[in-house]
Design a protein around this motif. Structure first.
Motif, short mmCIF file in Angstrom:
data_model
loop_
_atom_site.label_atom_id
_atom_site.label_comp_id
_atom_site.label_asym_id
_atom_site.label_seq_id
_atom_site.Cartn_x
_atom_site.Cartn_y
_atom_site.Cartn_z
N GLU A 72 2.29 14.58 -4.74
CA GLU A 72 1.35 15.59 -4.24
C GLU A 72 -0.09 15.22 -4.61
O GLU A 72 -0.99 15.27 -3.76
N SER A 73 -0.31 14.82 -5.85
CA SER A 73 -1.65 14.46 -6.30
C SER A 73 -2.18 13.24 -5.57
O SER A 73 -3.36 13.20 -5.17
N ALA A 74 -1.32 12.23 -5.37
CA ALA A 74 -1.73 11.01 -4.69
C ALA A 74 -2.12 11.30 -3.24
O ALA A 74 -3.12 10.77 -2.74
N LEU A 75 -1.35 12.13 -2.57
CA LEU A 75 -1.64 12.46 -1.18
C LEU A 75 -2.93 13.25 -1.06
O LEU A 75 -3.77 12.98 -0.19
N LEU A 76 -3.11 14.24 -1.93
CA LEU A 76 -4.34 15.04 -1.89
C LEU A 76 -5.57 14.16 -2.14
O LEU A 76 -6.62 14.36 -1.52
N ASP A 77 -5.43 13.18 -3.02
CA ASP A 77 -6.52 12.26 -3.29
C ASP A 77 -6.84 11.42 -2.05
O ASP A 77 -8.01 11.23 -1.69
N GLN A 78 -5.80 10.93 -1.38
CA GLN A 78 -6.01 10.16 -0.16
C GLN A 78 -6.66 11.00 0.93
O GLN A 78 -7.56 10.53 1.64
N PHE A 79 -6.23 12.24 1.05
CA PHE A 79 -6.75 13.11 2.10
C PHE A 79 -8.24 13.43 1.88
O PHE A 79 -8.96 13.74 2.83
N GLU A 80 -8.67 13.37 0.63
CA GLU A 80 -10.09 13.61 0.35
C GLU A 80 -10.97 12.45 0.78
O GLU A 80 -12.16 12.62 1.05
N HIS A 81 -10.38 11.25 0.84
CA HIS A 81 -11.18 10.06 1.06
C HIS A 81 -11.01 9.43 2.43
O HIS A 81 -11.81 8.58 2.82
N GLN A 82 -9.96 9.77 3.16
CA GLN A 82 -9.79 9.17 4.47
C GLN A 82 -8.98 10.06 5.40
O GLN A 82 -8.28 10.97 4.97
N THR A 83 -9.11 9.74 6.68
CA THR A 83 -8.41 10.47 7.73
C THR A 83 -7.35 9.55 8.33
O THR A 83 -7.63 8.38 8.61
N PHE A 84 -6.15 10.08 8.53
CA PHE A 84 -5.05 9.27 9.05
C PHE A 84 -4.75 9.64 10.49
O PHE A 84 -4.77 10.81 10.87
N ASP A 85 -4.46 8.61 11.28
CA ASP A 85 -4.06 8.83 12.68
C ASP A 85 -2.59 9.16 12.79
O ASP A 85 -2.16 9.85 13.72
N GLY A 86 -1.79 8.67 11.84
CA GLY A 86 -0.36 8.95 11.84
C GLY A 86 0.17 9.06 10.42
O GLY A 86 -0.30 8.35 9.52
N ILE A 87 1.10 9.98 10.20
CA ILE A 87 1.75 10.13 8.90
C ILE A 87 3.26 10.07 9.11
O ILE A 87 3.82 10.86 9.88
N ILE A 88 3.90 9.12 8.43
CA ILE A 88 5.36 8.96 8.51
C ILE A 88 5.91 9.36 7.14
O ILE A 88 5.86 8.58 6.18
N HIS A 89 6.44 10.56 7.04
CA HIS A 89 6.89 11.09 5.75
C HIS A 89 8.40 10.87 5.61
O HIS A 89 9.21 11.77 5.78
N SER A 90 8.76 9.63 5.24
CA SER A 90 10.18 9.28 5.13
C SER A 90 10.70 9.35 3.70
O SER A 90 11.88 9.11 3.45
N MET A 91 9.83 9.66 2.74
CA MET A 91 10.25 9.70 1.34
C MET A 91 11.28 10.81 1.10
O MET A 91 11.16 11.91 1.64
N ALA A 92 12.29 10.50 0.29
CA ALA A 92 13.27 11.50 -0.13
C ALA A 92 12.71 12.21 -1.36
O ALA A 92 12.75 11.68 -2.47
N VAL A 93 12.16 13.38 -1.15
CA VAL A 93 11.45 14.11 -2.20
C VAL A 93 12.42 15.06 -2.91
O VAL A 93 13.15 15.81 -2.27
N SER A 94 12.42 15.02 -4.23
CA SER A 94 13.30 15.89 -5.02
C SER A 94 12.98 17.35 -4.76
O SER A 94 11.82 17.77 -4.83
N ASP A 95 14.00 18.14 -4.47
CA ASP A 95 13.80 19.57 -4.22
C ASP A 95 13.48 20.33 -5.50
O ASP A 95 12.81 21.36 -5.47
#
Length: 256
Positions: A72-95
């Motif tokens: 979550e922290s890594a993504l929020l940091d990326q979103f502050e610094h750049q804009t993405f044209d596509g996001i492929i969220h294939s990670m298996a995230v622990s519930d």
């Protein structure tokens, strides 16, 4: 295009030497990333320490995380610094993530101490309420040991729900072509598609790749890509899935 891919499986620490995780290898995400790179796109690839990842490329940025909170922290940091044209969220995230860990003896002592503070617990409703409050209080116990002793016969592990990462992606990057993933086990094609459509609508995705663990064996990996119109396309291998996702994301992006 500027592409963000998450892949692999997050881990949640129990102590400094133990964790709970899943069986995701990141192989599909790796192939998707390599397919985007082969077509000249820029890829930011967020993955976990034990997952496979694309080979080093000029247009590839690797970010390594371990827990869902770190993701979550890594993504929020990326979103502050750049804009993405596509996001492929294939990670298996622990519930769930670990809240605390207690031996059987410690748990019983804490529960007994809490309940004996109230003399009016013969009433079932009051007893039930007291138990819920006790569990909530015990769950907040700070774990002191860096390595949990192995002497106890029974270990109680308290888990609390993790935030849903996919739920924030559209909010933070509304312009991105968003691809979500859903893995089920031993279900019919109809149910797989139905659940995939629910995930798509709930998280405002452009596409969802629905797959069944029982149909993933070796090089075979059946996946059903679902779009917002309810249309589906089926691929039978990881390479076919990657080619399908890349072509659909490119097509959707060009239409915007």
């Amino acid at each position: 295009m500027n592409i963000l891919i998450t892949a692999g499986g997050t881990s949640e620490k129990i102590d400094n030497v133990r964790s709970i995780t899943n069986h995701s290898t990141g192989r599909l995400g790796k192939i998707i990333g390599e397919t985007f790179l082969a077509k000249g796109h820029f890829v930011t690839y967020v993955t976990t320490p034990r997952a496979v990842r694309p080979t080093n490329e000029t247009n590839l940025t690797l970010i390594e995380i371990e827990t869902t909170k770190e993701l979550e922290s890594a993504l929020l940091d990326q979103f502050e610094h750049q804009t993405f044209d596509g996001i492929i969220h294939s990670m298996a995230v622990s519930d769930f993530t670990t809240e605390t860990t207690l031996s059987e003896e410690t748990f019983i002592e804490k529960l007994a101490t809490t309940l004996t503070k109230d003399d009016a617990l013969s009433d079932l409703t009051k007893l039930t309420e007291a138990l819920y409050l006790s569990l909530d209080e015990i769950g907040k116990t700070i774990q002191q040991e860096k390595k949990i002793p192995s002497g106890t016969d029974r270990l109680l592990l308290f888990l609390k729900k993790n935030p849903k990462i996919i739920a924030m992606l559209r909010e933070k990057q509304p312009q991105a072509v968003l691809v979500g993933f859903k893995l089920l086990v031993g279900v019919s094609t109809e149910e797989l598609i139905q659940v995939g459509q629910t995930i798509l609508a709930k998280n405002n995705c452009d596409f969802v790749l629905a797959n069944d663990l029982e149909k993933i064996k070796g090089d075979q990996h059946q996946g059903i890509l679902i779009d917002t119109q309810g249309q589906t396309e089926t691929a039978q291998t990881k390479n076919e899935i990657a080619q399908l996702i890349v072509s659909k994301v490119e097509e959707k992006w060009r239409m915007q």
